[in-house]
Scaffold this motif. Structure first.
Motif: not given
Length: 769
Positions: A170, A175, A422, A427, A430, A438
């Motif tokens: 990512r 992805n 996703v 996310v 992250y 991402t």
């Protein structure tokens, strides 16, 4: 069996017993395992020890003296071979030559010892240094459009490298993270989640101590997960009735002799595992389960008419489910002859299975790839859940749904972020932990990767283990396109067919196996993995690495990421993570705090720690907020129906096999050995076609002209030997991956896109000489 029919092959012994010990000994000699391998087997699947790299069956809190099965022992011995495949070997052989050898012969060369770079001019791999490899691969990746590159994971890599691999992908910009789940159990992840809100099974080990009946579909424990046989044996001895649905009468579901029981090994009798064996046709589980549901619903109606206690758990249904009315209507509209035709069973067989279900207090459903690798496999899963929901058999002790996974950490890889979707990626975490934004577009599944490969859109491949090019459908087209990629990178322990189809630039990066000592700057490292029951275990071994030049999967992922990304993301601490894997686990815990809190402290608890399952607590994370009954649109899970001269072919693994790894050529539990280029066929069908045993035949994929998967390509394998076997009418069986060329890329499960390898429509013709 009539005198004029060929005698079907069979194995007269039980699963386990002396045959299992002989099988282990034979592979130990063939693999030339190092003397220390016995020490690894001693600690295999035990707290504080080494967790098997074979299947994902649970590691018990109180292990047996020997907590490994025949296939698990073979995997360990195969890993710890004393043979070595050195750079000097590659000086003598071109890749065009090696590509013809086959996986058994390639893996028999032994462990890879040093990084290798492909020289297109000489068609050979040549020795390289790690510094050269990382720098060259990183430089190449920086020149490529990230979305044109796929990062594949085989299912064996532990949680630590898997978490970092997803993070690397990512940060790089895509992805595209398919893994081996796409090839086998993605139908569970999609289909089961749709109806109960959980992408994984709801059962725990102690449920087997309370279950009264098990409906066991499309999974062969004798070959694929033998340690479950101890659990099934104990359940049967306690009075549990096991109803099996499978086209082949697999020995692992008929009889078992416990190799750890001296009495049973000597003067005792085998334990009968199945109470009833329903030999369904390919895809017939769907109609068979519908027939069982039909019986249960009819018995409930009769109970109401007689003013007796209800058969259905109405309290559970009203509080926790939705959609029963549509299911009942579909069941009542479907006649028994339709169910018999679609399932291959008689009405009496389905009703007897239903009687067992009605009388059982707690019922469990277990299934494998015989369910998931069909075009309508998710509908079969839905029908199994229907059956369980009718009497409240999800979310209570002794009951539930339990898919049996293959690869040792395939479920765990999904848990820590290896997903193309996703919505399933962490996310927000992250962003919070690493200041990382991402990509917002879904990546591709394995099938979508292959479609992009064939169209020329996918130009790079990084493989964290595996032998993907040989495991996928449509070999001829895929292999031709594979070699046209700009970059192929393989993290591997042994040579296999995929490595022998190098891209324009290709690298082999040799890694440690899980059974070898992994020393980093902070000392000897632990890794962790997740089993089919969602338990997390630590694993460490002290075996000497096969070469001083090997790196761990974690170190390789970090080295590639650092060389590719540079200093673009200051909070991605690749060097720090390489030095101490505990810091990676801190990141996992911070990313998934509800499931992985205090991971470093808990992962070495006996029996591992449980990360939880909402559906087990009757919390349904579905669109409706309840468990959902479904009414099927088809009665057979195969995507193509019957026609004159058409057979449905199921691909299988042998007793000497784990996925594409072939340990030997004995399929003991089916009474077969030697040639793997065979087609098993019902004796009556052989006579009808005019075939005798050992005749050579061509097998051709048979797609109707108007079928969506029909692209005009001819898919055929030639010179396969006919072997008589006890199978349902119109059913064939043979080995994976030899028969993979027959699977069209577009012939896959409707929701998950898992290749439909258990019901390939084919025709047979005698091979011309």
């Amino acid at each position: 069996m009539a005198d004029d029919l060929p005698e079907p092959k069979r194995y007269d012994g039980a699963t386990g017993g002396w045959g299992s010990l002989e099988g282990i000994s034979r592979i130990e000699l063939s693999a030339k395992a190092s003397p220390s391998a016995a020490l690894t087997l001693k600690i295999q699947n035990k707290p504080g020890g080494y967790m098997c790299s074979s299947c994902a069956w649970t590691k018990p809190e109180d292990p047996h003296a020997f907590e490994f099965c025949e296939n698990g022992a073979k995997a360990t011995l195969w890993d710890l071979t004393s043979d070595r495949c050195t750079p000097e070997f590659f000086e003598q052989h071109t890749e065009s030559e090696l590509r013809k050898w086959g996986d058994y012969r390639l893996e028999k060369l032994g462990r890879l010892t040093e990084p290798l770079r492909y020289n297109r001019a000489t068609d050979k791999y040549e020795r390289a240094s790690w510094t050269e490899a990382f720098q060259a691969i990183g430089a190449k990746l920086r020149t490529m459009e990230p979305k044109s590159v796929t990062f594949y994971a085989s299912g064996k890599a532990a949680l630590e490298p898997s978490y970092l691999y997803a993070l690397f992908a990512r940060a790089y910009g895509h992805n595209n993270l398919p893994d081996s789940s796409n090839m086998c159990h993605e139908t569970t992840s999609v289909g089961l989640k749709k109806v109960i809100g959980s992408p994984v099974g709801t059962c725990q080990m102690d449920d087997f101590e309370h279950v009264d009946a098990i409906f066991y579909l499309g999974q062969n424990p004798g070959t694929n997960s033998p340690r479950i046989l101890h659990t099934l044996q104990n359940a049967v001895k306690r009075g549990c009735k096991i109803i099996v649905f499978n086209p082949l009468k697999e020995k692992g579901l008929r009889e078992f002799v416990n190799p750890q029981n001296p009495v049973q090994m000597t003067i005792g009798k085998p334990t009968r595992i199945d109470h009833m064996y329903c030999q369904v046709r390919p895809g017939g589980d769907l109609a068979a389960l519908m027939g069982v549901c039909k019986y249960v619903i009819e018995q409930d109606r009769l109970a109401q008419e007689a003013e007796c206690s209800r058969i259905l758990d109405t309290g559970f249904i009203e509080q926790h489910t939705t959609g029963l009315e549509a299911l009942v209507a579909k069941v009542e509209q479907t006649d028994w002859p339709e169910l018999e035709q679609a399932s291959g069973l008689t009405r009496g067989e389905m009703e007897r299975a239903g009687e067992v279900y009605v009388k059982a207090g707690n019922v469990m459903g277990i299934y494998g790839m015989g369910v998931t690798q069909h075009v309508h496999g998710s509908q079969t899963i839905g029908m199994l859940v229907n059956l369980l929901l009718l009497r409240g058999n999800i979310g209570r002790k002794g009951a539930g749904c339990s898919p049996i996974r293959g690869h040792s950490n395939v479920q765990g890889q999904r848990t820590v972020g290896i997903t193309e979707k996703v919505e399933l990626a962490p996310v927000e975490k992250y962003r919070e932990l690493f200041d990382l934004e991402t990509p917002q577009e879904d990546g591709h599944t394995t099938v979508e990767f292959l479609e992009a490969l064939l169209s020329g859109e996918n130009k790079g491949y990084v493989g964290l283990g595996g032998n993907l090019a040989n495991a996928v459908p449509d070999h001829e087209r895929v292999h031709r396109a594979w070699s046209e990629m700009e970059l192929t990178v393989h993290v591997a322990t042994k040579l296999n067919t995929t490595h022998c189809i190098p891209g324009r630039e290709s690298w082999i990066l040799p890694c440690l196996v899980r059974a070898e000592r992994d020393n980093q700057a902070s000392g000897s490292q632990w890794v962790s993995m997740e089993d089919s029951f969602s338990h997390i275990y630590g694993s460490r071994s002290d075996r000497e690495p096969a070469s001083e030049h090997l790196k761990s999967e974690t170190a390789i992922v970090c080295g590639l990421a650092k060389a590719t990304l540079g200093d673009a993301f200051p909070k991605l601490a690749w060097d720090t993570w390489t030095e101490d894997y505990a810091r990676i686990r801190d990141c996992i815990a911070a990313t998934y705090p509800d499931q992985f809190h205090d991971m470093n402290a808990r992962m070495n608890e006996p029996g591992g720690f449980y990360r939880g399952n909402a559906a087990r607590e009757r919390v349904w994370k579905t669109a409706s907020g309840k468990a959902e009954f479904t009414d099927p649109t088809v009665l057979n899970a195969c995507g193509i129906g019957d026609a004159e001269g058409r057979y449905h072919l199921a691909t299988l693994r042998s007793n000497d096999q784990f996925n594409t790894t072939i340990y030997g050529h004995s399929d003991r539990l089916r009474g077969l050995s030697g040639d793997r280029r065979i087609v098993m066929m019902r004796p009556e069908d052989m006579v009808a076609e005019g075939f005798a045993e050992d005749d050579l035949v061509d097998v051709t994929t048979d797609l109707p002209d108007d079928h969506a998967a029909n692209d005009g390509q001819t898919r055929r394998v030639s010179g396969f030997r006919v072997v008589p076997y006890d199978l349902p009418k119109g059913t064939l069986a043979g080995y994976f991956p030899e028969l993979n060329p027959l699977v069209p890329l577009q012939y896959h499960e409707e929701l998950s896109k898992t290749p439909a390898s258990k019901g390939i429509p084919v025709r047979l013709a005698r091979t011309s000489t």
